[in-house]
Design a protein around this motif. Sequence first.
Motif, PDB file in Angstrom:
ATOM      1  N   LYS A   2       0.843  -1.195   0.000  1.00 27.67           N
ATOM      2  CA  LYS A   2       0.000   0.000   0.000  1.00 27.67           C
ATOM      3  C   LYS A   2       0.879   1.245   0.000  1.00 27.67           C
ATOM      4  O   LYS A   2       2.035   1.206   0.430  1.00 27.67           O
ATOM      5  CB  LYS A   2      -0.946   0.005   1.203  1.00 27.67           C
ATOM      6  N   LEU A   3       0.311   2.326  -0.492  1.00 30.41           N
ATOM      7  CA  LEU A   3       0.976   3.620  -0.496  1.00 30.41           C
ATOM      8  C   LEU A   3       0.320   4.471   0.572  1.00 30.41           C
ATOM      9  O   LEU A   3      -0.887   4.747   0.505  1.00 30.41           O
ATOM     10  CB  LEU A   3       0.856   4.292  -1.864  1.00 30.41           C
ATOM     11  N   ILE A   4       1.102   4.863   1.554  1.00 26.12           N
ATOM     12  CA  ILE A   4       0.606   5.665   2.675  1.00 26.12           C
ATOM     13  C   ILE A   4       1.146   7.078   2.477  1.00 26.12           C
ATOM     14  O   ILE A   4       2.356   7.285   2.450  1.00 26.12           O
ATOM     15  CB  ILE A   4       1.081   5.091   4.014  1.00 26.12           C
ATOM     16  N   CYS A   5       0.249   8.027   2.316  1.00 23.27           N
ATOM     17  CA  CYS A   5       0.639   9.387   1.947  1.00 23.27           C
ATOM     18  C   CYS A   5       0.365  10.357   3.084  1.00 23.27           C
ATOM     19  O   CYS A   5      -0.665  10.265   3.761  1.00 23.27           O
ATOM     20  CB  CYS A   5      -0.121   9.832   0.705  1.00 23.27           C
ATOM     21  N   ILE A   6       1.294  11.285   3.259  1.00 24.03           N
ATOM     22  CA  ILE A   6       1.182  12.293   4.314  1.00 24.03           C
ATOM     23  C   ILE A   6       0.935  13.652   3.680  1.00 24.03           C
ATOM     24  O   ILE A   6       1.672  14.076   2.777  1.00 24.03           O
ATOM     25  CB  ILE A   6       2.469  12.345   5.158  1.00 24.03           C
ATOM     26  N   GLY A   7      -0.101  14.313   4.135  1.00 22.46           N
ATOM     27  CA  GLY A   7      -0.413  15.646   3.653  1.00 22.46           C
ATOM     28  C   GLY A   7      -0.026  16.711   4.668  1.00 22.46           C
ATOM     29  O   GLY A   7       0.116  16.427   5.858  1.00 22.46           O
ATOM     30  N   ARG A   8       0.187  17.915   4.209  1.00 19.08           N
ATOM     31  CA  ARG A   8       0.429  19.078   5.072  1.00 19.08           C
ATOM     32  C   ARG A   8       1.591  18.846   6.037  1.00 19.08           C
ATOM     33  O   ARG A   8       1.467  19.049   7.250  1.00 19.08           O
ATOM     34  CB  ARG A   8      -0.841  19.454   5.848  1.00 19.08           C
ATOM     35  N   ASN A   9       2.738  18.437   5.477  1.00 20.56           N
ATOM     36  CA  ASN A   9       3.904  18.171   6.326  1.00 20.56           C
ATOM     37  C   ASN A   9       4.995  19.215   6.156  1.00 20.56           C
ATOM     38  O   ASN A   9       6.065  19.078   6.736  1.00 20.56           O
ATOM     39  CB  ASN A   9       4.457  16.765   6.032  1.00 20.56           C
ATOM     40  N   TYR A  10       4.730  20.239   5.336  1.00 19.71           N
ATOM     41  CA  TYR A  10       5.674  21.355   5.165  1.00 19.71           C
ATOM     42  C   TYR A  10       4.893  22.657   5.311  1.00 19.71           C
ATOM     43  O   TYR A  10       3.897  22.884   4.627  1.00 19.71           O
ATOM     44  CB  TYR A  10       6.331  21.302   3.779  1.00 19.71           C
ATOM     45  N   ASP A  32      -2.403   0.274  -5.167  1.00 14.81           N
ATOM     46  CA  ASP A  32      -1.266  -0.024  -6.040  1.00 14.81           C
ATOM     47  C   ASP A  32      -1.573   0.292  -7.503  1.00 14.81           C
ATOM     48  O   ASP A  32      -0.658   0.500  -8.306  1.00 14.81           O
ATOM     49  CB  ASP A  32      -0.793  -1.468  -5.870  1.00 14.81           C
ATOM     50  N   THR A  33      -2.843   0.377  -7.865  1.00 16.17           N
ATOM     51  CA  THR A  33      -3.222   0.730  -9.242  1.00 16.17           C
ATOM     52  C   THR A  33      -2.902   2.182  -9.573  1.00 16.17           C
ATOM     53  O   THR A  33      -2.930   2.573 -10.747  1.00 16.17           O
ATOM     54  CB  THR A  33      -4.721   0.477  -9.488  1.00 16.17           C
ATOM     55  N   SER A  34      -2.610   2.992  -8.557  1.00 17.67           N
ATOM     56  CA  SER A  34      -2.262   4.391  -8.822  1.00 17.67           C
ATOM     57  C   SER A  34      -0.797   4.553  -9.234  1.00 17.67           C
ATOM     58  O   SER A  34      -0.389   5.632  -9.654  1.00 17.67           O
ATOM     59  CB  SER A  34      -2.556   5.269  -7.600  1.00 17.67           C
ATOM     60  N   ILE A  35       0.004   3.498  -9.127  1.00 16.07           N
ATOM     61  CA  ILE A  35       1.421   3.590  -9.474  1.00 16.07           C
ATOM     62  C   ILE A  35       1.584   3.725 -10.985  1.00 16.07           C
ATOM     63  O   ILE A  35       1.058   2.913 -11.752  1.00 16.07           O
ATOM     64  CB  ILE A  35       2.191   2.357  -8.963  1.00 16.07           C
ATOM     65  N   LEU A  36       2.300   4.753 -11.400  1.00 20.25           N
ATOM     66  CA  LEU A  36       2.594   4.951 -12.818  1.00 20.25           C
ATOM     67  C   LEU A  36       3.650   3.925 -13.239  1.00 20.25           C
ATOM     68  O   LEU A  36       4.723   3.843 -12.629  1.00 20.25           O
ATOM     69  CB  LEU A  36       3.110   6.371 -13.057  1.00 20.25           C
ATOM     70  N   ASP A 109      -5.679   6.214 -11.319  1.00 22.33           N
ATOM     71  CA  ASP A 109      -4.633   5.471 -12.024  1.00 22.33           C
ATOM     72  C   ASP A 109      -3.514   6.415 -12.484  1.00 22.33           C
ATOM     73  O   ASP A 109      -3.773   7.455 -13.104  1.00 22.33           O
ATOM     74  CB  ASP A 109      -5.210   4.762 -13.255  1.00 22.33           C
ATOM     75  N   GLY A 110      -2.284   6.052 -12.187  1.00 19.45           N
ATOM     76  CA  GLY A 110      -1.131   6.834 -12.614  1.00 19.45           C
ATOM     77  C   GLY A 110      -0.756   7.985 -11.704  1.00 19.45           C
ATOM     78  O   GLY A 110       0.200   8.712 -11.975  1.00 19.45           O
ATOM     79  N   ALA A 111      -1.483   8.166 -10.605  1.00 21.31           N
ATOM     80  CA  ALA A 111      -1.293   9.340  -9.751  1.00 21.31           C
ATOM     81  C   ALA A 111      -0.088   9.246  -8.818  1.00 21.31           C
ATOM     82  O   ALA A 111       0.193  10.194  -8.085  1.00 21.31           O
ATOM     83  CB  ALA A 111      -2.556   9.605  -8.928  1.00 21.31           C
ATOM     84  N   ALA A 112       0.619   8.120  -8.832  1.00 20.70           N
ATOM     85  CA  ALA A 112       1.781   7.953  -7.963  1.00 20.70           C
ATOM     86  C   ALA A 112       3.010   7.588  -8.788  1.00 20.70           C
ATOM     87  O   ALA A 112       3.072   6.504  -9.363  1.00 20.70           O
ATOM     88  CB  ALA A 112       1.510   6.872  -6.916  1.00 20.70           C
TER      89      ALA A 112
END
Length: 203
Positions: A2-10, A32-36, A109-112
């Motif tokens: 899985k892809l675990i994403c963090i927002g608002r960290n800067y 995983d389908t979002s992986i380019l 799809d493709g967003a990562a």
Amino acid sequence: MKLICIGRNYTDHIKELENEKPTDPVVFLKPDTSILLKKQPFFIPDFSDEVHHEVEILVKIKKVGKYIDKKFAHKYYDEIGLGIDFTARDLQAQLKAKGLPWEKAKAFDGAAVIGKWLPKSNFENVDNINFSLKKNDELVQSGNTELMLWKIDELIEYVSKYFTLKIGDIIFTGTPSGVGKVFANDELKGYIENQEMFSIKIK
């Protein structure tokens, strides 16, 4: 995996989007389908007129963990990478305005983009890594992990309270300021220090 994403960290990125500074890390997932796929261009989806690039330092998890204490977090990853969290900003704004989840704007799809990986041992300190993104050879984003509100090991501690981390999981650690719209025929190149980590064509 899985892809675990963090927002608002800067902080500067929070300001540029006029968001509220969070008291805890903002967490969302991508499938995983979002992986380019490697060597594939990124196609701007037909449901958005405003897809933004967000360059981010990535961490690949190497062993299973749950409730990981920050002082042990360094044992759970050996590789540092660079990627892009593509965001359909117009769709995200519509969904946020309605109080709805915004996975459609982040997890399509493709967003990562996931670039090359470097051994963690290459870095004296993972909390002091320079990274950047160039669009058509012009610098558009630059950051340093020192500027994260929550550092890598803190993120692993926090995320592992909620999700069991498994081998191959990837954490997107957040983006610095400078996010912006991509257009057809753009070329995006990402760098850790001076090393190119990926090159993406926009279609």
